[in-house]
Design a protein around this motif. Sequence first.
Motif, PDB file in Angstrom:
ATOM      1  N   TYR A 287      -3.115  38.865 -17.241  1.00 39.04           N
ATOM      2  CA  TYR A 287      -3.968  37.699 -17.014  1.00 39.04           C
ATOM      3  C   TYR A 287      -4.773  37.866 -15.726  1.00 39.04           C
ATOM      4  N   LEU A 288      -4.122  38.299 -14.661  1.00 44.48           N
ATOM      5  CA  LEU A 288      -4.825  38.472 -13.387  1.00 44.48           C
ATOM      6  C   LEU A 288      -5.878  39.567 -13.461  1.00 44.48           C
ATOM      7  N   SER A 289      -5.581  40.642 -14.182  1.00 43.52           N
ATOM      8  CA  SER A 289      -6.570  41.716 -14.301  1.00 43.52           C
ATOM      9  C   SER A 289      -7.770  41.265 -15.130  1.00 43.52           C
ATOM     10  N   VAL A 290      -7.539  40.504 -16.199  1.00 44.62           N
ATOM     11  CA  VAL A 290      -8.645  39.978 -16.999  1.00 44.62           C
ATOM     12  C   VAL A 290      -9.475  39.006 -16.163  1.00 44.62           C
ATOM     13  N   LEU A 291      -8.826  38.181 -15.381  1.00 41.53           N
ATOM     14  CA  LEU A 291      -9.522  37.234 -14.520  1.00 41.53           C
ATOM     15  C   LEU A 291     -10.393  37.959 -13.503  1.00 41.53           C
TER      16      LEU A 291
ATOM     17  N   MET B 245       6.217  38.996 -16.615  1.00 38.96           N
ATOM     18  CA  MET B 245       5.560  39.690 -15.506  1.00 38.96           C
ATOM     19  C   MET B 245       4.338  40.459 -15.995  1.00 38.96           C
ATOM     20  N   PHE B 246       4.487  41.203 -17.093  1.00 39.10           N
ATOM     21  CA  PHE B 246       3.353  41.962 -17.622  1.00 39.10           C
ATOM     22  C   PHE B 246       2.250  41.036 -18.118  1.00 39.10           C
ATOM     23  N   GLY B 247       2.619  39.904 -18.687  1.00 44.63           N
ATOM     24  CA  GLY B 247       1.626  38.922 -19.105  1.00 44.63           C
ATOM     25  C   GLY B 247       0.853  38.377 -17.921  1.00 44.63           C
TER      26      GLY B 247
END
Length: 63
Positions: free
Chosen positions: A15-19, A9-11
Amino acid sequence: MHCIITSIMFGGVYYLSVLRVYSKYTLFKESNEQLKMELKVDKLTGLFNRGTFDADLKKILDS
């Protein structure tokens, strides 16, 4: 098992925040390029303005 699910979940959140940051960076970069072009071109005639002419002339004379 709980640790694996939590890390996945944290990964995914990471990933979504970096995107999201990357997409905003790309948008700002494109907007910046558009603004730079608008500063160089006269809106009425579509030709390069005097400031651009002077800058290009200086580059040619310096090289």
